[in-house]
Write an enzyme that holds these catalytic residues in place. Structure first.
Site, PDB file in Angstrom:
ATOM      1  CB  SER A 173       4.042  -3.966   0.064  1.00 44.11           C
ATOM      2  OG  SER A 173       2.891  -4.230   0.738  1.00 44.11           O
TER       3      SER A 173
ATOM      4  CG  ASP B 176      -0.089  -7.635   1.184  1.00 46.24           C
ATOM      5  OD1 ASP B 176       0.235  -8.434   2.263  1.00 46.24           O
ATOM      6  OD2 ASP B 176       0.711  -6.501   1.155  1.00 46.24           O
TER       7      ASP B 176
ATOM      8  CG  ASP C  31       4.491  -7.787   3.023  1.00 45.90           C
ATOM      9  OD1 ASP C  31       3.447  -7.500   2.136  1.00 45.90           O
ATOM     10  OD2 ASP C  31       4.925  -6.887   3.645  1.00 45.90           O
TER      11      ASP C  31
ATOM     12  CG  ASP D  60       1.995  -5.686   5.013  1.00 45.51           C
ATOM     13  OD1 ASP D  60       1.506  -5.927   3.927  1.00 45.51           O
ATOM     14  OD2 ASP D  60       2.771  -4.639   5.161  1.00 45.51           O
TER      15      ASP D  60
END
Length: 570
Positions: free
Chosen positions: A142, A301, A303, A305
């Site tokens: 993340s 960010d 990834d 999400d």
């Protein structure tokens, strides 16, 4: 096995990766002890840790061990043919870890759908549903710093595995063989046999087709998009390709990408941490925004999400929005637009975590929409969506967490920053069409519903004794917790570990949410405070929420509460 024996076993393992062997040789005694003491924790959100050799680190061997546990769960449920979708972001070793997981699964005869290159987490969630797979794996840490990576597991609905299934998985992971002994098969042979299917862009197009439903008012965008200037940065992560495509598909053309951050790079060279909650993450984007006079800066960010945003104020400066403020602006627009289009359902529901803003409550009340609360973790929002679909009792309108995670349309079952990109761009166009900035729009919400202020604090407890220190702190607070904070009396104490809510009159009521190591204190003036250990980092997170007639009053109240609260967590 004590840490010295584990270290020696890894050092002398005949098939040890040479890069890891060299890294072990360079460990200090303290580093070696920490890296080989115990195993990297595999919890309900998967695992996340520092890269490097050791049983308590993220490396190809601990990835194999986690995947062996997942393989055994799949075999138990006879779901080998349904298989697993695997994706990864731009972090160091993400492609290698994804391939390692694929080879462990393929060794057990489990079908694998492996992306050929990096993809956002929400696209992995979508792919699980697209392939009707039994599970999904996302290799990502993340928004953690560059030295981290992680491993998240998704269930068949596309959400992170809910508690019951996650507990079963954790049991299998704990029973898995020594990480050095997990069997794998050759990648090229598995691809040739069809057991690993390499996924190209066919799922991307299906995802983009679904993204069309996120746009509320296409005509509005067509009329006003030329006047909207957007700066976007993927922060060296996985959001660039589909984020840009989704914005252009929605009709936006004035999109300025931060060139120094558009290429995937696991070192994240232009930021200290690729976290869109942090003002420093916007430094490069701010330079560009001032050049092009952007109305809004959007950052995803690694990834993709989570989404952060900065908005231009009347003075020409830029204001960083909190996750709660973004949620309030989005929700206010979505409900107003649905009402004006006569498409607002009578059974609509918005889902938020217990530590997210209560500002959405009066907004939803104004539009006749219900608010439901869940524990922290988007998997709980995904569970609610699944329940709504099965019962047809309620219609999901939006879900969010204060930590910059939002979901508008449930074709994905996790946070989706690509959806949030498009919605924030559209509502920027809407408010500009009404002669307002987003700063004006936020101030209007405060004027209508009151000034809500939220502040989150993360206190780190590093080292081998960090977890024990956190456990002691939470136990102490439960035993000798506060009766007031900031000179405001506590009227209700919710303990999600015991499942009990203690009222001010001494009576106890049961909580309806699942068990979790979290505490929440409700104050007489409507303020609240929550504490919980992080599930992925050695931190205790403190949440403070206040309401007042002015924002200055709300902030001053929060400062007094924080001063008292810190005495319990030092």
């Amino acid at each position: 096995m004590d840490w010295q024996k584990a270290y020696q076993k890894w050092q002398t393992h005949t098939e040890m990766d040479e890069e890891l062997r060299q890294a072990m040789a360079n460990y200090s005694p303290e580093e070696a002890q920490e890296a080989f003491t115990g195993a990297l924790s595999f919890g309900t959100a998967g695992m996340r840790g520092i890269l490097g050799p050791g049983t308590n680190r993220m490396n190809r061997y601990t990835v194999r061990q986690a995947t062996e546990g997942l393989a055994q769960l799949i075999i138990q449920h006879q779901a080998q043919e349904r298989g697993v979708a695997i994706a990864y972001d731009s972090r160091h070793f993400s492609p290698e870890f994804a391939q390692e997981a694929a080879c462990v699964l393929g060794h057990h005869g489990i079908q694998v759908y492996l992306y050929e290159r990096l993809r956002p987490t929400p696209v992995l969630s979508f792919a699980v549903r697209y392939f009707k797979a039994y599970a999904g794996i996302m290799i990502t840490a993340s928004h953690n710093p560059a030295e981290y990576n992680g491993y998240k597991v998704y269930g068949e609905d596309g959400g992170q595995m809910p508690p019951v299934e996650a507990e079963q998985l954790m049991d299998y992971v704990s029973q898995a063989a020594d990480p050095l002994e997990v069997a794998t098969s050759d990648f090229d042979e598995l691809v040739a046999s069809g057991k690993i299917k390499v996924v190209g862009d066919q799922v991307d197009q299906a995802y983009l087709d679904a993204m069309k439903s996120v746009t509320i008012d296409s005509e509005l965008i067509q009329q006003h998009q030329s006047n909207i200037s957007i700066v976007y940065t993927p922060l060296h992560g996985a959001g660039m390709y589909l984020g840009l495509k989704a914005l252009k598909q929605a009709g936006f053309e004035q999109i300025h990408v931060v060139a120094s951050q558009q290429e995937p790079d696991g070192a994240f060279p232009t930021v200290k941490s690729p976290n869109p909650e942090s003002p420093e993450a916007f430094d490069e984007a701010l330079k560009l925004a001032k050049e092009v006079r952007a109305d809004i800066i959007l950052a995803t960010d690694p990834d993709a999400d989570r989404l952060g945003a900065m908005i231009r104020t009347a003075t020409g400066d830029y204001q960083l929005l909190t996750g709660n403020q973004i949620a309030a602006i989005m929700l206010d627009y979505l409900l107003e637009a649905a009402q004006s289009q006569d498409s607002l359902p009578t059974n609509g529901v918005v889902v938020k975590s217990i530590v997210s803003t209560d500002l959405v409550r009066p907004i939803c009340q104004h539009y006749g929409v219900e608010v439901e609360e869940v524990l922290t973790g988007f998997k709980f929002i995904a569970e609610k969506i699944k329940g709504y679909e099965q019962s047809e009792a309620k219609q999901f309108l939006m879900g969010f967490e204060e930590s910059y995670g939002y979901l508008i349309r449930p074709f994905v079952r996790d946070k989706d920053a690509i959806q949030a990109l498009v919605v924030l761009a559209e509502l920027t166009a809407y408010h500009q069409s009404q002669g307002r900035t987003l700063s004006d729009a936020l101030e209007s919400i405060y004027q209508r519903y009151g000034c809500y202020y939220e502040h989150t604090i993360a206190i780190t407890y590093p080292g081998l004794d960090g977890a024990e220190r956190m456990r002691q702190i939470m136990a102490h607070i439960r035993q000798q917790g506060p009766s007031q904070l900031g000179d405001i009396a506590i009227v209700q104490s919710d303990d999600y570990l015991t499942g009990q809510s203690m009222q001010s009159d001494g009576h106890s009521l049961p909580l309806t949410l699942p068990t979790s190591d979290a505490l929440k204190y409700h104050l007489t003036d409507g303020s609240w405070v929550a504490l919980r250990p992080s599930g992925t980092e050695p931190k205790i997170k403190l949440y403070i929420a206040t309401k007042a007639d002015s924002m200055d009053q709300a902030k001053a109240k929060a400062q007094r509460i924080e001063a008292d609260l810190r005495t319990y967590v030092q």
